[in-house]
Every structure is written in structure tokens, then in C-alpha cells.
Design an enzyme around this catalytic site. Structure first.
Site, PDB file in Angstrom:
ATOM      1  N   LYS A 102       3.268  -8.372  53.494  1.00  0.00           N
ATOM      2  CA  LYS A 102       2.762  -7.657  52.307  1.00  0.00           C
ATOM      3  C   LYS A 102       3.777  -6.604  51.887  1.00  0.00           C
ATOM      4  O   LYS A 102       4.354  -5.933  52.745  1.00  0.00           O
ATOM      5  CB  LYS A 102       1.443  -6.946  52.637  1.00  0.00           C
ATOM      6  CG  LYS A 102       0.347  -7.875  53.079  1.00  0.00           C
ATOM      7  CD  LYS A 102      -0.888  -7.103  53.534  1.00  0.00           C
ATOM      8  CE  LYS A 102      -1.981  -8.085  53.948  1.00  0.00           C
ATOM      9  NZ  LYS A 102      -3.135  -7.426  54.549  1.00  0.00           N
ATOM     10  N   CYS A 112     -10.475 -53.862  85.493  1.00  0.00           N
ATOM     11  CA  CYS A 112      -9.867 -55.159  85.782  1.00  0.00           C
ATOM     12  C   CYS A 112     -10.274 -55.535  87.206  1.00  0.00           C
ATOM     13  O   CYS A 112     -10.110 -54.740  88.136  1.00  0.00           O
ATOM     14  CB  CYS A 112      -8.347 -55.045  85.672  1.00  0.00           C
ATOM     15  SG  CYS A 112      -7.469 -56.304  86.613  1.00  0.00           S
ATOM     16  N   LYS A 154       3.304 -19.445  57.510  1.00  0.00           N
ATOM     17  CA  LYS A 154       2.480 -20.159  58.490  1.00  0.00           C
ATOM     18  C   LYS A 154       3.295 -20.649  59.685  1.00  0.00           C
ATOM     19  O   LYS A 154       4.463 -20.988  59.554  1.00  0.00           O
ATOM     20  CB  LYS A 154       1.827 -21.373  57.812  1.00  0.00           C
ATOM     21  CG  LYS A 154       0.847 -21.043  56.716  1.00  0.00           C
ATOM     22  CD  LYS A 154      -0.495 -20.683  57.307  1.00  0.00           C
ATOM     23  CE  LYS A 154      -1.632 -20.854  56.342  1.00  0.00           C
ATOM     24  NZ  LYS A 154      -2.129 -22.190  56.213  1.00  0.00           N
ATOM     25  N   CYS A 158      -3.361 -57.804  90.504  1.00  0.00           N
ATOM     26  CA  CYS A 158      -2.952 -57.344  89.172  1.00  0.00           C
ATOM     27  C   CYS A 158      -1.684 -56.517  89.347  1.00  0.00           C
ATOM     28  O   CYS A 158      -1.692 -55.504  90.056  1.00  0.00           O
ATOM     29  CB  CYS A 158      -4.060 -56.499  88.539  1.00  0.00           C
ATOM     30  SG  CYS A 158      -3.555 -55.743  86.973  1.00  0.00           S
ATOM     31  N   LYS A 166      -1.851 -13.414  60.597  1.00  0.00           N
ATOM     32  CA  LYS A 166      -2.841 -14.015  59.695  1.00  0.00           C
ATOM     33  C   LYS A 166      -3.958 -14.523  60.587  1.00  0.00           C
ATOM     34  O   LYS A 166      -3.779 -15.481  61.352  1.00  0.00           O
ATOM     35  CB  LYS A 166      -2.231 -15.145  58.876  1.00  0.00           C
ATOM     36  CG  LYS A 166      -3.217 -15.700  57.860  1.00  0.00           C
ATOM     37  CD  LYS A 166      -2.557 -16.692  56.934  1.00  0.00           C
ATOM     38  CE  LYS A 166      -3.485 -17.106  55.814  1.00  0.00           C
ATOM     39  NZ  LYS A 166      -4.752 -17.668  56.268  1.00  0.00           N
ATOM     40  N   CYS A 220      -3.095 -59.094  83.995  1.00  0.00           N
ATOM     41  CA  CYS A 220      -3.162 -60.200  84.962  1.00  0.00           C
ATOM     42  C   CYS A 220      -4.160 -61.278  84.565  1.00  0.00           C
ATOM     43  O   CYS A 220      -4.328 -62.256  85.289  1.00  0.00           O
ATOM     44  CB  CYS A 220      -3.497 -59.663  86.342  1.00  0.00           C
ATOM     45  SG  CYS A 220      -5.197 -59.090  86.468  1.00  0.00           S
TER      46      CYS A 220
END
Ligand code: IVH
Length: 579
Positions: free
Chosen positions: A279, A415, A303, A421, A114, A400
Site C-alpha cells: 500500500k 491382487c 500473490k 505377482c 494478505k 500378473c
């Protein structure tokens, strides 16, 4: 007014608006998937309230207004559609139904891909292409002869000395975008439809379009075929392009094998396909089954699982990367797309949030093609209601609490906490021990988090000071595993070459390739440390921005001290001179 009634009215309004945009304005704003979702919802609601079904409902109507083109073409026979199925059981039911109707077990099915493009009808008069039209509303289509004659594989003249050419031949098929890579798997239809409507196609677009014929009517009756497959084979003699994956099968297990095969091939094909069409091959049987006002009863589309799914955004979390970049990540109700459960998707940066206009509690479409990372492709604004919450840009790092700031082009939020951190630090360790860096496979992500959270690893040097006793303190690490990891760490000290080491430092913008360039050029870490920007930019492949990052990195006393310790007798990291 009841809830259902209200929703029915709203969805109808929406679908009518989409139809108007699609058919009249030629400007579709929703994907087929969204359209189908809305129609399906409407069908469900109307099933609950059959008293509300009116002939005007989009579920009942077949003819839709079409723009008053001065150049419309009425199709000689209508261009109808067929039903879709999604499950194996539905295929079995379809086949059972057909065999019951015809009271036979010998049904031949012709299966085809398809093709996901735009349906067109082309008329040949005495072998000459006379006109071409889009499907339009199925009855009247738009004249697109000029553009069709520009598609390279559509013959303008059909010639064949050894077989008769019917005086009136109507062929139907799909114009599609030729796929060269995985990039254009979406929005095929919109792109093709847009291209076909353009007043004159430019050369580059022409090269992108192709055509496959999937049915024909010999209107002048000079030739007769018993079945669909034979007719298509005959059309090949006229050089009409017929897809090569068209085959006949006599039972559902063969059809399933074909379906699975096509599904597997899907991403490799030069055309986009969203399923197979099954078909009934015999024209006599097709005729007996007939049509309804909308569909051919003798064909069905099976599908493939969708690449898209719909979900609701629950929350936004923030990931802080090694270089401090804060990435917003959307968390949503788990969905399954083509077999994978997905509950989050990166939003990349704050521009993306603005571009998508996304809010918490919004309904969104998530797409995932093959193994590609899932992506939020669309926010369904029409589903937004008053529980939508605006996404705030955090002015403090969510990890942090350091101040955040945007980079100069305002795309990346950063940051400022650097290695204070914990997130940036953990990411640096992950990078440091990764395969292309120091390479310690035993130090996995979870273990790294535990080692840092328990204050066992506070800097890169600490990794080389780990002892078995430290590791077995961690939940889930037994003595055997601890020994293995320590052994890996010891080995890694002896197996680092210069480019791996440069890469392991995590200098902003210095990836594997740049690290190799630097190691080839400087040949030792000491020469790299004392270099300057002028010398760095002389290296082909290193620009000013990265040169500055490298230079600044080695100006930082903490960085220098760390490198010194790593190479000291205490740690004993040995760098091989050349990579
Ligand atoms: S047969 C005119 N075969 O699917 C005969 N249709 O809803 C009926 N499509 O818009 C169509 N590939 O354009 C047929 N191999 C195929 C197809 C195909 C794609 C499209 C067709 C139509 C839609 C059906």
C-alpha cells in the site's frame, strides 16, 4: 454460433451461477483459484471479441445481488478491492507507474500479509462496538454483530486514558481461522464465512477465529494521521489487533525481501496468507491516486505461487504393493506447483475415485502444500465433455493377471497372486533390504527390478547368494560397484537384530514399532514362530487382526522354510538376540 461466442456465453452463465451461490445462497462451491481461472478465461475471450462485451458480463459488473437480509448494513464508504500481481516484473511496473505519476523517487510503501479470510467492517460509536458487517457486495453487507462480538481479540469497548477515542471509528480487517497446524490451508474463506453466518457460534468455533485490522476511517475527524502505518500503530493503543508483520519500505528490493521472507514463513504462521499487500503509505498520495468503481489504485496484492493447479487426467495406472493392494494412480499433463513438476498423483483407493467422481479426460485441480504429496482435490465437472471415460475396476491384476478381489469393507482391491505377482515380489525385496530391515543400501529399486526380471533373484535367500559376477552382468554395474554391494550384503548378515529381522519379513501390519514389541516379548525368532494368537494379543499394542496375520504367517510352510534357509550355515544370517 462461433466457438468463442459459445464459450463466452457458457462461462458467463457459470460465473453468474457461482456468484449466485456465493452471494445469495451463501454456499460457495468453487475455490478462489477456480473462480479466478474462469474470470481470467472470460477476460481473455472478451479481449478477442470486444464486440461481445456487455454491461452484464461478470467482468464488467460490480454489484451483485445480495440476499434480502432483514438485517443488512450499507457501508459508510464502499469496501473495495485491489488488483493482484504474480511476478516480480509486475511489481517493478507498479512502482515505476507510481513514481512516474508523482514524479518522485521517494515513495514509502507499507507492506502487510494478505490474510486469507473474510473481510469485515466494524463500527465503534463513542468507543463501543455498535455493529459489524461483512463486505457483501462492497456496498451492502450482512449484519454479523452477534458473531463478531464473540471473537476473542475484537474489543467490545475501546478505552485509553491517555489518548482520545474518536466518537465514530470504522475499522476494517479480516476474520480468519487460527491455524494450529498445516491442516487447514485450504478453504479458509468458506469456513470462516460459514462460521460468521451461523446464528450463534458455539464455543469451539469461537476459539478458532481471530481478527486483524488492516484499515480504519475516523469518521468523526477528531484525529488526523498522515499515513497508513501511523494510523495502524495508533489503533494498537485501543487494543485493536494489528498484524505484527506490517512494515514500511522505500524500494522494490526491500519489498521483494519482505515478500520472500513472508513466503518462507507462510506455513508456520497462525493465519493463512496468500500473498502480501503493498500500500502507498501516505494518505495524501492515496487520495490523489483514488479509486475506480471496483478497486483502490494505491494498493496491490503480490500473490504467492498457488498451491493448486489445473490439469487433465490422461490415464490411470495401477501400482501393486507388497501386500497385494492395488492403488490407482492418476497420470496427467505435467503441471508446476510451487516449483515442483508433477505428472501423477495417487488416488489411494477405489472409494476415492467414487468420491471424487473422476473420469479419464476430466479436468481436475491438484493441490500440494509445502512438501506434502500432491493430491487431486477436485474434479471440474462443468468442464467434462463426451470424451470422458469411466474408470474400470480391474478384475485381473494388471501386473500378473491373477484374479483381484476387494477386502471386506470394499475399500481396497487386492491382487490374489501373492509372491507369484512380480510387483508384490519386487516390493517385498525392496522392503527386505530397506534401512529398518536387513539394510543393504546398494540394492536400489532399479537394480532390484533388473535382478528379478533377469531371474537372478527369485526369492529372499537369493539376495545372500549374489556374486560379483552376477551383478556385473547388469547394465550400469561395474566391478567396483559390484564389490561394494557384495561387501554390504556380507556386512548386513552380521548386523541384523531381532526386531529388524521380524520387520524384514513383511508380515501384513507389522511395522517397525510392532517388530520392536515382538522382539522384546519373544527374545528369539524361534519363540515367535511357535507362539499362538492368545499369547500374541496379550502384548500391549497388538490387536487381534495383526495377531492373526503373525500367526498365519508362521503357519505357512514356505515361510518357515525360507526363514530356516536364511539362518542356515549356507546363508549365514546372524540375528542379534535383542534389538
Ligand atoms: S486492504 C478496505 N489489507 O483482500 C481496504 N485487504 O481483494 C482494502 N485483505 O477482501 C483492503 N489482507 O479483505 C487489505 N492486509 C490487507 C488484507 C486485505 C487481506 C483482503 C480484503 C479484501 C481483499 C482484497
Amino acid at each position: 454460433m462461433g466457438k468463442i461466442k459459445k464459450r463466452i456465453i457458457n462461462i458467463r452463465k457459470l460465473i453468474n451461477y457461482w456468484n449466485y451461490l456465493y452471494y445469495v445462497k451463501n454456499k460457495p462451491i468453487v475455490s478462489d483459484y477456480e473462480y479466478d481461472q474462469a474470470i481470467n478465461e472470460l477476460i481473455l475471450l472478451e479481449n478477442c471479441r470486444p464486440d461481445l462485451i456487455t454491461p452484464e458480463s461478470p467482468t464488467q459488473r460490480i454489484s451483485i445481488n445480495i440476499k434480502n437480509y432483514y438485517n443488512n448494513i450499507t457501508h459508510i464508504s464502499p469496501m473495495l478491492s485491489f488488483n493482484s500481481i504474480y511476478k516480480y516484473n509486475d511489481l517493478i511496473s507498479f512502482d515505476n507507474k507510481i513514481r512516474n505519476i508523482f514524479k518522485t523517487n521517494h515513495i514509502i510503501y507499507c507492506c502487510e500479509p494478505k490474510i486469507d479470510g473474510v473481510a469485515v467492517s466494524i463500527l465503534y460509536k463513542n468507543g463501543k462496538l455498535k455493529y459489524a458487517a461483512t463486505r457483501g457486495n462492497g456496498y451492502v453487507g450482512e449484519n454479523i454483530t452477534n458473531n463478531i462480538t464473540n471473537i476473542y481479540n475484537i474489543p467490545l469497548l475501546i478505552k485509553n486514558n491517555s489518548t482520545l477515542i474518536p466518537s465514530l471509528l470504522e475499522i476494517r480487517g479480516e476474520v480468519f481461522l487460527i491455524r494450529k497446524d498445516k491442516s487447514n490451508l485450504f478453504n479458509e474463506r468458506n469456513n470462516v464465512a460459514g462460521a460468521l453466518r451461523r446464528s450463534n457460534l458455539n464455543a469451539s468455533i469461537k476459539k478458532l477465529l481471530g481478527f486483524y485490522c488492516y484499515s480504519a476511517n475516523i469518521l468523526s475527524n477528531e484525529l488526523f494521521f498522515n499515513n497508513h502505518y501511523d494510523l495502524l500503530q495508533h489503533l494498537k493503543l485501543y487494543r485493536i489487533p494489528i498484524n505484527k508483520y506490517i512494515n514500511c519500505f522505500s524500494n522494490t528490493s526491500e519489498i521483494i525481501e519482505y515478500y520472500n521472507n513472508m513466503h518462507k514463513k507462510r506455513s508456520l504462521l497462525s493465519f493463512s496468507t496468500d500473498g502480501i499487500v503493498i500500500k502507498i503509505n501516505s494518505f495524501a498520495l492515496q487520495k490523489k491516486l483514488g479509486i475506480t468503481n471496483k478497486i483502490y489504485k494505491w494498493a496491490i496484492a503480490y500473490k504467492f505461487p498457488s498451491y493448486e493447479a489445473m490439469t487433465v487426467i490422461k490415464n490411470i495406472i495401477y501400482q501393486v504393493g507388497r501386500t497385494g493392494i492395488i492403488t490407482p494412480v492418476a497420470k496427467f499433463n505435467t503441471i508446476n506447483i510451487a516449483g515442483a513438476n508433477i505428472s501423477s498423483a495417487s488416488l489411494h483407493n477405489f472409494n476415492e475415485i467414487r468420491k471424487l467422481d473422476i473420469m479419464i479426460n476430466d479436468t481436475v485441480i491438484v493441490s500440494r502444500v509445502g512438501d506434502v504429496i500432491p493430491k487431486i482435490t477436485k474434479v471440474l465437472l462443468y468442464k467434462r465433455n463426451n470424451n470422458a471415460i469411466k474408470i474400470q475396476i480391474p478384475n485381473k491384476c494388471p501386473v500378473c493377471n491373477s484374479i483381484t478381489e476387494f477386502n471386506c469393507n470394499k475399500t481396497k482391491l487386492i491382487c490374489t497372486g501373492k509372491l507369484n505377482c512380480s510387483s508384490q515380489f519386487i516390493e517385498l525385496i525392496k522392503h527386505f533390504v530397506s534401512k529398518n530391515a536387513i539394510n543393504i543400501p546398494g540394492l536400489g529399486n532399479k537394480l532390484i527390478v533388473k535382478l528379478t526380471k533377469n531371474n537372478i533373484v527369485l526369492n529372499l535367500v537369493d539376495i545372500f547368494c549374489l556374486r560379483e559376477i552376477d551383478l556385473i552382468k547388469i547394465n550400469g554395474i561395474n566391478y567396483k560397484l559390484a564389490r561394494k554391494i557384495i561387501h554390504e550384503i556380507e556386512q548386513s548378515k552380521r548386523n541384523v537384530n531381532l526386531s529388524n529381522f521380524i520387520y524384514s519379513l513383511g508380515i501384513n501390519g507389522v511395522g517397525v514399532v510392532t517388530s520392536i514389541l515382538l522382539s522384546k516379548f519373544y527374545k528369539s525368532i524361534n519363540s515367535l514362530i511357535i507362539t499362538d494368537i492368545k499369547s500374541l494379543v496379550k502384548i500391549k499394542g497388538i490387536g487381534l487382526k495383526i495377531a492373526r496375520n503373525i500367526y498365519n504367517f508362521f503357519q505357512d510352510k514356505n515361510n518357515l522354510a525360507m526363514i530356516k534357509t536364511l539362518l542356515s550355515k549356507k546363508v549365514g544370517l546372524k540375528i542379534h538376540k535383542l534389538h
